[in-house]
Design a protein around this motif. Sequence first.
Motif, short mmCIF file in Angstrom:
data_model
loop_
_atom_site.label_atom_id
_atom_site.label_comp_id
_atom_site.label_asym_id
_atom_site.label_seq_id
_atom_site.Cartn_x
_atom_site.Cartn_y
_atom_site.Cartn_z
N GLY A 225 -203.12 -28.46 95.36
CA GLY A 225 -202.58 -26.80 96.06
C GLY A 225 -201.14 -26.85 95.98
N ASN A 226 -200.57 -27.89 95.37
CA ASN A 226 -198.86 -27.15 94.56
C ASN A 226 -199.11 -27.11 93.00
N ALA A 227 -200.03 -27.42 92.11
CA ALA A 227 -200.19 -27.87 91.22
C ALA A 227 -200.62 -26.41 91.00
N ALA A 228 -201.73 -25.42 91.71
CA ALA A 228 -202.28 -24.17 91.85
C ALA A 228 -201.14 -23.37 92.18
N LYS A 229 -200.56 -23.92 93.15
CA LYS A 229 -199.25 -22.88 93.55
C LYS A 229 -198.48 -22.38 92.41
N PHE A 230 -198.47 -23.71 91.87
CA PHE A 230 -197.15 -23.02 90.87
C PHE A 230 -197.69 -22.82 89.22
N ALA A 252 -201.62 -33.17 86.86
CA ALA A 252 -201.42 -32.81 85.43
C ALA A 252 -201.28 -30.71 86.14
N ASP A 253 -200.37 -30.49 85.58
CA ASP A 253 -200.58 -29.22 85.64
C ASP A 253 -199.48 -28.14 84.69
N THR A 254 -199.41 -26.91 83.84
CA THR A 254 -198.99 -26.14 83.47
C THR A 254 -197.91 -25.54 84.06
N ARG A 265 -185.36 -35.55 94.66
CA ARG A 265 -185.51 -35.56 96.08
C ARG A 265 -186.90 -34.27 97.08
N ILE A 266 -187.82 -33.91 95.64
CA ILE A 266 -188.62 -33.50 96.50
C ILE A 266 -189.77 -33.89 97.22
N PHE A 267 -189.22 -35.07 96.90
CA PHE A 267 -190.29 -36.11 98.26
C PHE A 267 -190.01 -36.09 99.69
N GLU A 271 -187.84 -30.53 101.47
CA GLU A 271 -186.72 -29.87 100.22
C GLU A 271 -187.20 -29.40 99.47
N ARG A 272 -186.72 -27.60 99.53
CA ARG A 272 -187.70 -26.78 98.13
C ARG A 272 -186.89 -26.41 97.01
N VAL A 273 -187.40 -26.82 95.52
CA VAL A 273 -186.86 -26.68 94.48
C VAL A 273 -187.10 -25.36 93.64
N GLY A 274 -186.55 -24.95 92.58
CA GLY A 274 -186.60 -23.94 91.96
C GLY A 274 -186.79 -22.76 92.53
N GLU A 279 -194.79 -19.67 99.15
CA GLU A 279 -194.88 -20.44 100.51
C GLU A 279 -194.85 -21.61 100.64
N GLY A 280 -194.21 -22.02 101.59
CA GLY A 280 -194.36 -23.68 101.16
C GLY A 280 -193.23 -23.85 102.74
N SER A 281 -193.91 -25.06 103.09
CA SER A 281 -192.39 -25.54 103.99
C SER A 281 -191.86 -26.97 103.44
N GLY A 282 -192.15 -27.29 102.64
CA GLY A 282 -191.27 -28.74 102.42
C GLY A 282 -191.42 -29.93 102.55
N LEU A 283 -192.66 -30.04 103.02
CA LEU A 283 -193.29 -30.99 103.71
C LEU A 283 -194.27 -32.33 103.00
N GLY A 284 -195.28 -31.03 102.65
CA GLY A 284 -196.58 -31.66 101.82
C GLY A 284 -196.65 -33.34 100.55
N LEU A 285 -195.87 -33.10 100.08
CA LEU A 285 -194.94 -34.26 99.47
C LEU A 285 -194.58 -35.13 100.18
N PRO A 286 -193.66 -35.41 100.97
CA PRO A 286 -193.28 -37.20 101.89
C PRO A 286 -194.72 -36.80 102.68
N GLY A 308 -194.22 -27.84 82.81
CA GLY A 308 -195.48 -28.67 83.54
C GLY A 308 -194.82 -30.29 84.25
N SER A 309 -195.58 -30.67 85.68
CA SER A 309 -195.76 -31.59 86.12
C SER A 309 -196.86 -32.48 85.89
N ARG A 310 -196.13 -33.57 86.27
CA ARG A 310 -196.94 -34.11 86.14
C ARG A 310 -196.95 -35.55 87.70
P1 ADP Z 1 -194.26 -26.74 99.58
O1 ADP Z 1 -195.00 -26.87 98.12
O2 ADP Z 1 -194.48 -26.62 100.76
O3 ADP Z 1 -192.57 -26.50 99.50
P2 ADP Z 1 -193.95 -29.43 99.04
O4 ADP Z 1 -193.14 -30.91 99.42
O5 ADP Z 1 -195.07 -30.02 98.79
O6 ADP Z 1 -193.73 -28.17 99.51
O7 ADP Z 1 -193.34 -29.37 97.65
C1 ADP Z 1 -191.39 -30.01 97.91
C2 ADP Z 1 -191.08 -28.84 96.44
O8 ADP Z 1 -191.78 -29.76 95.69
C3 ADP Z 1 -191.61 -27.47 96.54
O9 ADP Z 1 -191.68 -26.67 96.91
C4 ADP Z 1 -191.42 -26.83 94.91
O10 ADP Z 1 -190.41 -26.84 94.23
C5 ADP Z 1 -191.47 -28.90 94.08
N1 ADP Z 1 -193.00 -29.58 94.14
C6 ADP Z 1 -194.25 -29.71 93.55
N2 ADP Z 1 -195.17 -29.52 93.60
C7 ADP Z 1 -194.52 -29.25 92.55
C8 ADP Z 1 -195.18 -28.66 91.21
N3 ADP Z 1 -196.56 -28.54 90.67
N4 ADP Z 1 -195.08 -27.81 90.07
C9 ADP Z 1 -193.87 -27.32 90.42
N5 ADP Z 1 -193.17 -27.83 91.34
C10 ADP Z 1 -193.11 -28.38 92.09
#
Ligand code: ADP
Length: 330
Positions: A225-230, A252-254, A265-267, A271-274, A279-286, A308-310
């Motif tokens: 979902g994150n890969a598709a979103k970003f 992996a994504d491009t 920090r993203i865990f 926390e949301r970066v970039g 849309e997002g809550s910053g809770l998915g990865l933790p 890209g990210s892996r």
């Molecule tokens: P959310 O996606 O709901 O904001 P997550 O906890 O899933 O929350 O992700 C936290 C943050 O990590 C995202 O807001 C984004 O900044 C960064 N992130 C996660 N996955 C990716 C990705 N595939 N590419 C770039 N940034 C990512």
Amino acid sequence: MSQPRRLSAGSGVTPARFFSQFNIAFGLMSIIPMLIFCYLLTVKFVTVSLLEGFNGVYLLLAVVFAFLGLVAGRQTIRHIIERLVETNAKLERLNNQQAAFVSNVAHEFRSPLTVITGAMDNLADGLHGQLTEDQREAVAMCQRESHRLKRLVGDLLDVARIEAGKVRLVQEQVVLQDLLHATAQLFSERLKTQGLSLALELPEAPAIVLGDRDRLQQVFVNLLGNAAKFTKEGGLRVRLARDGDAYQVEVADTGPGIAPEDLERIFDKFERVGSQAEEGSGLGLPIAKDLVELHHGRLWAESQRGQGSRFFVRLLKAGNRAGGVPNVPA
Ligand code: ADP
């Protein structure tokens, strides 16, 4: 969301036990200078003249001051530790209150939200009559927002359950190829619409792990979902490989990538970066990281800005884990 070790009941180190350990340690620490002092006194300088006249007074004063210093030092350290223990207990109480509050609010939100989303879905499906174009747009907007709120409430409840150690994990044999196929399927339409490719690189031999299929799927849904979103152009790749006594899944994504200083920090929660345009809550990865760790696995990311990210998930092969996954009643 790794929790710091706490000085409290439950962490196995109670303040009373900690202080008795501190007393023993301090007592042992004091033995060393005492022994050196006795050694110097008896072996090196044992002449009667040392204890006579001013020398004797100086020596006595030195011993008294050293002793007072030791007692004062002990009191100071004890006082600091007491304050730390107190503050720690207070923070823990506040943290528990906050977690309970969030959990209660999320619970209270759940039922009305289910009613709202149900009603909106019925309206959109035309159950209460045909909608005009304007009405359809308004209903679609309410549907989107109420589903978003529902996801947020679900995430908050997951966080609360994980932190309270109340996640129920089913133990079953999960074939990773099946799980990844099913998860990829969920995204195929969306990715097609976005013009993104999806490559699955899965080995033939079944990769079996022991765990909770739904919870593991939740992890991969979050990563895909994150890969598709970003990702705005290019595509996603999911690769499964055997790595010793474990299996490693790479998503992996491009997309835009993540700066190295943000990778940890993203865990963290919220926390949301970039750019944060998405849309997002910053809770998915933790949540995903906690779920993987509950399976005795590891989740981590590697990335560079603009490259890209892996994301990697490492799970032990079935039969390679002592004790299985924790199965706590909710
Ligand atoms: P959310 O996606 O709901 O904001 P997550 O906890 O899933 O929350 O992700 C936290 C943050 O990590 C995202 O807001 C984004 O900044 C960064 N992130 C996660 N996955 C990716 C990705 N595939 N590419 C770039 N940034 C990512």
